[in-house]
Design an enzyme around this catalytic site. Structure first.
Site, PDB file in Angstrom:
ATOM      1  N   ARG A 133       0.795  -1.225   0.000  1.00  0.00           N
ATOM      2  CA  ARG A 133       0.000   0.000   0.000  1.00  0.00           C
ATOM      3  C   ARG A 133       0.828   1.276   0.000  1.00  0.00           C
ATOM      4  NH1 ARG A 133      -2.665  -3.969   1.771  1.00  0.00           N
ATOM      5  NH2 ARG A 133      -0.664  -4.423   2.696  1.00  0.00           N
ATOM      6  N   THR A 134       1.801   1.338   0.898  1.00  0.00           N
ATOM      7  CA  THR A 134       2.510   2.614   1.080  1.00  0.00           C
ATOM      8  C   THR A 134       3.260   2.986  -0.200  1.00  0.00           C
ATOM      9  OG1 THR A 134       2.758   2.011   3.396  1.00  0.00           O
ATOM     10  CG2 THR A 134       4.073   3.863   2.609  1.00  0.00           C
ATOM     11  N   LYS A 179      26.154  -4.232  -1.757  1.00  0.00           N
ATOM     12  CA  LYS A 179      27.618  -4.304  -1.875  1.00  0.00           C
ATOM     13  C   LYS A 179      28.298  -3.610  -0.707  1.00  0.00           C
ATOM     14  CE  LYS A 179      27.017  -3.446  -6.809  1.00  0.00           C
ATOM     15  NZ  LYS A 179      27.238  -2.363  -7.779  1.00  0.00           N
ATOM     16  N   ARG A 215      11.300   3.792   3.255  1.00  0.00           N
ATOM     17  CA  ARG A 215      10.971   2.834   4.322  1.00  0.00           C
ATOM     18  C   ARG A 215      12.251   2.078   4.653  1.00  0.00           C
ATOM     19  NH1 ARG A 215       5.889  -1.195   4.481  1.00  0.00           N
ATOM     20  NH2 ARG A 215       4.955   0.802   5.079  1.00  0.00           N
ATOM     21  N   HIS A 263       5.221   5.787  11.493  1.00  0.00           N
ATOM     22  CA  HIS A 263       4.704   5.645  10.130  1.00  0.00           C
ATOM     23  C   HIS A 263       3.760   6.830   9.913  1.00  0.00           C
ATOM     24  CE1 HIS A 263       3.501   3.962   6.421  1.00  0.00           C
ATOM     25  NE2 HIS A 263       3.132   2.752   6.794  1.00  0.00           N
TER      26      HIS A 263
HETATM   27  N1   CP Z   1      -0.072  -0.089   5.917  1.00  0.00           N
HETATM   28  C1   CP Z   1       1.123  -0.362   5.318  1.00  0.00           C
HETATM   29  O1   CP Z   1       2.162   0.240   5.653  1.00  0.00           O
HETATM   30  O2   CP Z   1       1.040  -1.312   4.352  1.00  0.00           O
HETATM   31  P1   CP Z   1       2.262  -1.783   3.448  1.00  0.00           P
HETATM   32  O3   CP Z   1       3.257  -2.455   4.374  1.00  0.00           O
HETATM   33  O4   CP Z   1       1.670  -2.724   2.446  1.00  0.00           O
HETATM   34  O5   CP Z   1       2.871  -0.569   2.832  1.00  0.00           O
END
Ligand code: CP
Length: 304
Positions: free
Chosen positions: A51-52, A80, A101, A129
């Site tokens: 999603r993110t 590497k 991320r 998040h």
């Molecule tokens: N909610 C969320 O962070 O989903 P993903 O890990 O799929 O990005």
């Protein structure tokens, strides 16, 4: 740190949260606006995501910008031995904004300190998040008509769940009452309980996901027990199925109550709940597109 970065939800205050929700509402009315013409955004995902990453990339595409990046760090020079600092400095040569991320807590903060390009934290370990929090707030506002005075029940992995940590911090402005439903091993960390105490946030802790808790909630926020955070797989096996929500548990729920989940789910919400009017998690994920369009425009100083 670049002031337009979004590393922690605490980087933005009440007024800015409300402004971003308003802008997200405008993007929901029309998500296709060419506000990012000529801009390039990097999505650097050192941890898996559906999603993110896809909603950030969709957000850029629908606003007329371009995306570069990776979804598997093993295909990059970090495999590497290139450091995160060097990766960020190098990518900064190419783009106007970095969405990242990373599995290490504090990685996004560190990245924001080694570059002038704005950084959006798309999740750093068990820490934060913030873009998820903005879409959660947007979803709560849309379904409840307000963010004020709500009773929010957080269920499952409250120890490692970065989305619930960010949500508590953001809700401090809106007089919430929290219920923390978790087993002893996955309870809310002390630092977040201290945060609640310091900010006058009411909370109670529960081992049972009881009908009393469900029937008096405005929002039930389910979370996945995250296998990837456990060093001991036996410990994961022992706690992974402790909290499951099914249709029969929802018969006494308030009409306004909505079930949120950042997703992905494993089995903490039974499939039979998906068609229940209280279920909102798929719409919540769609709201991520609009919330992230608002966040991207903030980061790039674009008036939306
Ligand atoms: N909610 C969320 O962070 O989903 P993903 O890990 O799929 O990005």
């Amino acid at each position: 740190m670049n002031t337009k970065s979004l590393v922690s939800i605490s980087d933005i205050g009440r007024d800015e949260i409300l402004r971003l929700l308003d802008i997200a509402g405008r993007f929901e009315e029309n998500p296709n606006r060419r506000l990012l013409e000529g801009k390039v955004v990097a999505t650097l995902f050192f941890e898996p995501s559906t999603r993110t990453r896809l909603s950030f990339e969709t957000a850029v595409n629908r606003l007329g910008g371009r995306v570069i990046g990776f979804s598997d760090a093993n295909t990059t020079s970090s495999s590497k031995g290139e450091t995160l600092k060097d990766t960020i400095k190098m990518v900064s040569n190419y783009v106007d904004l970095i969405v990242m991320r990373h599995y290490l807590e504090g990685a996004a903060r560190y990245a924001s300190e080694v570059t002038d390009v704005p950084i959006i934290n798309a999740g750093d370990g068990a820490n934060q998040h913030p873009s998820q929090t903005m879409l959660d707030l947007y979803s709560i506002y849309k379904t409840q008509g307000t963010l004020e005075n709500l009773t929010i029940t957080l269920v499952g992995d409250l120890k490692y769940g970065r989305t619930v940590h960010s949500l508590i911090m953001a809700m401090r402005y809106f007089n919430p009452t929290f219920r923390f439903v978790a087993c002893e091993e996955l309870g809310m960390p002390k630092e977040y309980k201290i945060f609640c105490d310091e900010n006058g946030i009411r909370y109670s802790e529960h081992r049972d996901f009881s009908s009393e808790v469900i029937d008096s909630s405005d929002i039930i926020y389910m979370t996945r027990v995250q296998r990837e955070r456990f060093a001991d797989i036996m410990e994961y096996e022992r706690v992974k199925d402790l909290y499951n929500l099914n249709n029969s548990m929802l018969t006494g729920a308030r009409d306004n109550m909505r079930i949120l989940h950042p997703l992905p789910r494993v089995n903490e919400i039974a499939q039979d709940v998906d068609d229940n009017p209280h279920a909102y998690y798929f719409e919540q994920a769609r709201n991520g597109l609009y919330a992230r369009q608002a966040i991207i425009c903030r980061a790039l100083g674009i008036d939306a």
